[in-house]
Enzyme design. Sequence first.
Site, mmCIF file in Angstrom:
data_model
loop_
_atom_site.group_PDB
_atom_site.id
_atom_site.type_symbol
_atom_site.label_atom_id
_atom_site.label_comp_id
_atom_site.label_asym_id
_atom_site.label_seq_id
_atom_site.Cartn_x
_atom_site.Cartn_y
_atom_site.Cartn_z
ATOM 1 N N ASN A 172 72.974 77.532 56.982
ATOM 2 C CA ASN A 172 73.149 75.921 57.721
ATOM 3 C C ASN A 172 73.192 74.357 57.845
ATOM 4 O O ASN A 172 74.627 74.224 57.863
ATOM 5 C CB ASN A 172 71.937 75.983 58.867
ATOM 6 C CG ASN A 172 72.160 76.146 59.979
ATOM 7 O OD1 ASN A 172 73.019 74.481 61.318
ATOM 8 N ND2 ASN A 172 72.484 76.131 61.485
ATOM 9 N N ASP A 173 71.991 74.275 56.618
ATOM 10 C CA ASP A 173 72.420 73.051 56.305
ATOM 11 C C ASP A 173 73.257 72.792 55.466
ATOM 12 O O ASP A 173 73.906 71.445 55.538
ATOM 13 C CB ASP A 173 71.033 72.771 56.003
ATOM 14 C CG ASP A 173 69.979 72.515 57.570
ATOM 15 O OD1 ASP A 173 70.317 72.583 58.619
ATOM 16 O OD2 ASP A 173 68.449 73.303 56.431
#
Length: 465
Positions: free
Chosen positions: A385-386
């Site tokens: 995600n990040d």
Amino acid sequence: MDMFVPFAAIAASALFILSLMWMSHPSTARRGVRAGEAGMAIAIIGALIHHDIVSYDLIVLAMVAGAAVGIPMALLMPMTAIPQRTAISHAFGALAVGLIGAAEYYKHAQPQFAGTFVMGALMFEMILGFLTCTASVVAFAKLQGLLPSKAVVFPGQRIVNGAVALTGIAIAVMLTMDPTQTWLFPIFVAIALLFGMLLVIPIGGADMPTVIALLNSYAGLAASAMGFALGNKLLIVAGALDGASGFILALIMCKAMNRSFANVMFGGFGAVAAGAVSGKDDRVVRSASAEEAALQMENASTVVIIPGYGMAVSQAQHKVSELYQALTKKGVDVKFAIHPVAGRMPGHMNVLLAEANVPYEQLVELDDVNPDMPQTDVALIIGANDTINPAARDDPSSGIAGMPIIEADRARSVFVIKRSMSAGFAGVDNPIYFNANTQMLFGDAKEMVGAIAKELSGGGSGMGH
């Protein structure tokens, strides 16, 4: 037998150095682990035959108790829990250092030790030992989900932290200059323990890889300081190796996030998370099936697989290996893009993929893979995600602005395996999910990757050229 002790220290120190050197590359990593184990065994034997030992009763009891805890931890704990296991191991080691320091302090709480190097070393190692203990416990609780993973901040936090730290240092100096003030010692220990908690609670979950590396460094420095206090050369060497390597790794992690060391430790990263993700979103999300993803990958020339913590949680690494083999058999060029801070500890993805026998040569760092992303046919994001969030590159107001990312959004086609549209560990919204070239594969990573691999192997509804 006393002659064996210095030789054991030299042999163990050499093996620890070789262990670090060999563990720097996968082809020699197993040799490095064995060298470290052998060095530790020699160090323990050397300690057990030391002439200062007059009774083995309590030592044997402690070894049995430690083995009763350590063996189940090693055998039963899944790979996904290795980060929190590492954190709690740091806590145990640091507590041991702190308690030994406390025993030595009371042993030396006499006027003739006032202002000596030994007393100063004891104070230094106890500060690091006790703060590392509670800091590691908090890190463990955050990783295990027992505490909120996001940064916990409050007004005036840095002032409070600074006041607590200065108070602890002042008492340490007072005890160094006059160790007979034993009434100050419990206060000193309590302040060190409190500071460890205050140090980690304002650090968000996205920074846990750096925190774990740093706590490893603290524990090593504490052990080295204890070696100076006890006149133990092996502790000095082993602690210095641990402290230096952990600190270097923490700096590497900071560089991977394009953030200063001070910003990680005191910035309260992740505190913006509460307002980062809106409750309602009108942007269009395109979803796909495993069969559609398999069809595109089968007809692709290049596929880049980007693993994240979601792969670890679902234990999908073996299915990912099956997918890699299925694509390779069809002549597809497959690479794995590994972000330095993917997962919950340094090297987390590398360890999981190695466990599944994914060739190390196929693992590529972000600096090497990013130039090729615009020519990549398919980017498959598995629970990351990040580390693939384009907001870090494009949005200066983002909570992760400036953090180097794997530029998966620049691939021709992007598939994202994810359970839901929730934000990642940093709590920051990710615009890649709404891009025109992105399709979401909602579901468990292990099941979804397995379904894609099955389709590619001809076990699904059937495909072919």
